[in-house]
Design an enzyme around this catalytic site. Sequence first.
Site, short mmCIF file in Angstrom:
data_model
loop_
_atom_site.label_atom_id
_atom_site.label_comp_id
_atom_site.label_asym_id
_atom_site.label_seq_id
_atom_site.Cartn_x
_atom_site.Cartn_y
_atom_site.Cartn_z
N CYS A 54 0.83 -1.21 0.00
CA CYS A 54 0.00 0.00 0.00
C CYS A 54 0.87 1.26 0.00
CB CYS A 54 -0.92 -0.01 1.21
SG CYS A 54 -2.10 1.36 1.19
N CYS A 58 0.23 4.70 6.95
CA CYS A 58 -0.42 4.49 8.25
C CYS A 58 0.55 3.73 9.17
CB CYS A 58 -1.71 3.71 8.07
SG CYS A 58 -2.74 4.34 6.72
N CYS A 61 0.15 -0.05 10.23
CA CYS A 61 -0.32 -1.07 9.29
C CYS A 61 0.77 -1.96 8.70
CB CYS A 61 -1.09 -0.40 8.17
SG CYS A 61 -1.89 -1.61 7.08
N CYS A 98 -16.61 -8.75 4.79
CA CYS A 98 -15.90 -7.50 4.51
C CYS A 98 -14.66 -7.75 3.65
CB CYS A 98 -15.52 -6.83 5.83
SG CYS A 98 -14.62 -5.30 5.59
N CYS A 129 -19.51 -5.86 2.59
CA CYS A 129 -18.86 -4.62 2.99
C CYS A 129 -17.54 -4.55 2.23
CB CYS A 129 -18.62 -4.63 4.50
SG CYS A 129 -17.75 -3.18 5.10
N CYS A 189 -19.54 2.26 7.60
CA CYS A 189 -18.92 1.61 8.76
C CYS A 189 -17.67 2.43 9.03
CB CYS A 189 -18.56 0.16 8.41
SG CYS A 189 -17.53 -0.64 9.66
N ARG A 261 -18.79 -2.64 17.04
CA ARG A 261 -18.08 -3.91 16.78
C ARG A 261 -16.74 -3.99 17.51
NH1 ARG A 261 -17.89 -3.82 11.37
NH2 ARG A 261 -20.03 -4.57 11.45
N1 SAM Z 1 -6.82 0.52 2.86
C1 SAM Z 1 -8.12 0.72 3.38
C2 SAM Z 1 -8.18 1.81 4.43
O1 SAM Z 1 -7.19 2.12 5.05
O2 SAM Z 1 -9.27 2.33 4.61
C3 SAM Z 1 -8.72 -0.53 3.96
C4 SAM Z 1 -7.89 -1.52 4.71
S1 SAM Z 1 -7.25 -0.96 6.27
C5 SAM Z 1 -6.23 -2.29 6.73
C6 SAM Z 1 -8.67 -1.03 7.35
C7 SAM Z 1 -8.52 -0.61 8.78
O3 SAM Z 1 -7.85 -1.60 9.53
C8 SAM Z 1 -7.73 0.65 9.08
O4 SAM Z 1 -8.48 1.80 8.87
C9 SAM Z 1 -7.40 0.48 10.55
O5 SAM Z 1 -8.37 1.10 11.35
C10 SAM Z 1 -7.43 -1.04 10.75
N2 SAM Z 1 -6.10 -1.57 11.08
C11 SAM Z 1 -5.09 -1.76 10.23
N3 SAM Z 1 -4.00 -2.24 10.87
C12 SAM Z 1 -4.34 -2.36 12.18
C13 SAM Z 1 -3.64 -2.79 13.34
N4 SAM Z 1 -2.37 -3.17 13.29
N5 SAM Z 1 -4.29 -2.80 14.52
C14 SAM Z 1 -5.60 -2.39 14.57
N6 SAM Z 1 -6.30 -1.96 13.51
C15 SAM Z 1 -5.68 -1.94 12.32
C1 DTB Z 2 -11.69 -2.54 10.96
O1 DTB Z 2 -12.02 -1.53 11.60
N1 DTB Z 2 -10.84 -3.45 11.40
C2 DTB Z 2 -10.62 -4.47 10.43
C3 DTB Z 2 -11.57 -4.05 9.28
N2 DTB Z 2 -12.13 -2.84 9.76
C4 DTB Z 2 -11.06 -3.90 7.91
C5 DTB Z 2 -9.19 -4.65 10.11
C6 DTB Z 2 -8.33 -5.02 11.31
C7 DTB Z 2 -6.94 -5.22 10.84
C8 DTB Z 2 -6.04 -5.70 11.94
C9 DTB Z 2 -4.63 -5.86 11.50
C10 DTB Z 2 -4.40 -6.90 10.45
O2 DTB Z 2 -4.88 -8.05 10.56
O3 DTB Z 2 -3.67 -6.59 9.49
FE1 SF4 Z 3 -2.98 1.12 3.29
FE2 SF4 Z 3 -2.94 -0.09 5.63
FE3 SF4 Z 3 -3.30 2.52 5.52
FE4 SF4 Z 3 -5.26 0.87 4.64
S1 SF4 Z 3 -4.51 1.07 6.73
S2 SF4 Z 3 -4.50 2.73 3.65
S3 SF4 Z 3 -4.01 -0.80 3.81
S4 SF4 Z 3 -1.46 1.42 4.88
#
Ligand code: SAM
Ligand code: DTB
Ligand code: SF4
Length: 317
Positions: A54, A58, A61, A98, A129, A189, A261
């Site tokens: 990506c 963030c 992530c 989702c 979703c 959501c 959730r």
């Molecule tokens: N790329 C899209 C976005 O950022 O909207 C969708 C995928 S992103 C992985 C979805 C959500 O997962 C993020 O907005 C964040 O709130 C959650 N998330 C990602 N990594 C996480 C982590 N290590 N711990 C908790 N929540 C996480």
């Molecule tokens: C949300 O709020 N949490 C989910 C879903 N929406 C997409 C993602 C959690 C990701 C946790 C870290 C991972 O497994 O990479």
């Molecule tokens: Fe990309 Fe992860 Fe950020 Fe979603 S949360 S925009 S997958 S870096």
Amino acid sequence: MNSVRNNWTINEIKDIYNQPLLELVYQSATVHRHFHDPRAIQISSLLSIKTGGCTEDCKYCAQSSYYETNIRTEPLMQVADIVNKARLALENGSSRFCLSTAWRQIPDAEMEKILDIISAVNDLGLEVCATMGMLSQAQAQQLKDAGLHTYNHNLDTGENFYEKIISTRTYKDRLDTLNIVQEAGLNVCSGGILGMGESMDDRINMLQNLSSLKRHPESVPINILVPVEGTDIQRDPDFSVWDLLRTVACARIIMPQTQVRLSAGRTSLTNIETAFCFFAGANSIFSGDQLLTTPNVLPGHDDDLFKLLGLYKKLVK
Ligand code: SAM
Ligand code: DTB
Ligand code: SF4
């Protein structure tokens, strides 16, 4: 008790949040019973259909290309493989599926395939979703027409703390997409992550922004940071389960009709802590042994807990 308000002030939310804990939970449990069947829990399943690489930064992530994590970049999965996973989730009691992609926004070249995936999962009878980054108005409409039920797009935290976590987009970008999603007639959501070092004011700011949308989010995921090796943040050692409980209770009170959730981070909660969150008004979980790239509570463990607490899986409407 019956009113659904979109004009909660920061001070009102702060007063709710800071009540003596048991008063807060009593209030949220009361609201919860008024608006929902307190024994019914919505089950959502997650699938990362396009993992890694990506372009966003963030800090939490595993899929950001800015950090050296153990996640490899994969292409978009095939429709048939996704449908098989969705069918399995349905058989295991999920009512919502989702689809997640590690994109800043949906590339034009992938749009047709995304629409096919949404309509194929929708045909199974699951609420679909998607969480795929920013959307244009035209994209939101196309997703809606393909049968999308809800779009996930998290505010993640409060406005002031946001730039400490993400620099490749702004809070306003996030709010703009949420408005586009609602304008297209899709459900929103949107929620956040706790334990990143945010203050109570940051959490309250996020809750206020969510409750001020034209329509309340249909669901609010509350994630606890899952620390990922190689990323830029660790779990804040001062963060406690009481902060989670207050956030859940507060979300329930100010957004009474919303599904709140318990999302990432459930593996760090005991059964009693999870039960207390359900009591305070959480009424949805992500189920399945995997979140996107990290492990989740095993489904058998959840089934045992549901039995113990007298909860059941909410069916698709
Ligand atoms: N790329 C899209 C976005 O950022 O909207 C969708 C995928 S992103 C992985 C979805 C959500 O997962 C993020 O907005 C964040 O709130 C959650 N998330 C990602 N990594 C996480 C982590 N290590 N711990 C908790 N929540 C996480
Ligand atoms: C949300 O709020 N949490 C989910 C879903 N929406 C997409 C993602 C959690 C990701 C946790 C870290 C991972 O497994 O990479
Ligand atoms: Fe990309 Fe992860 Fe950020 Fe979603 S949360 S925009 S997958 S870096």
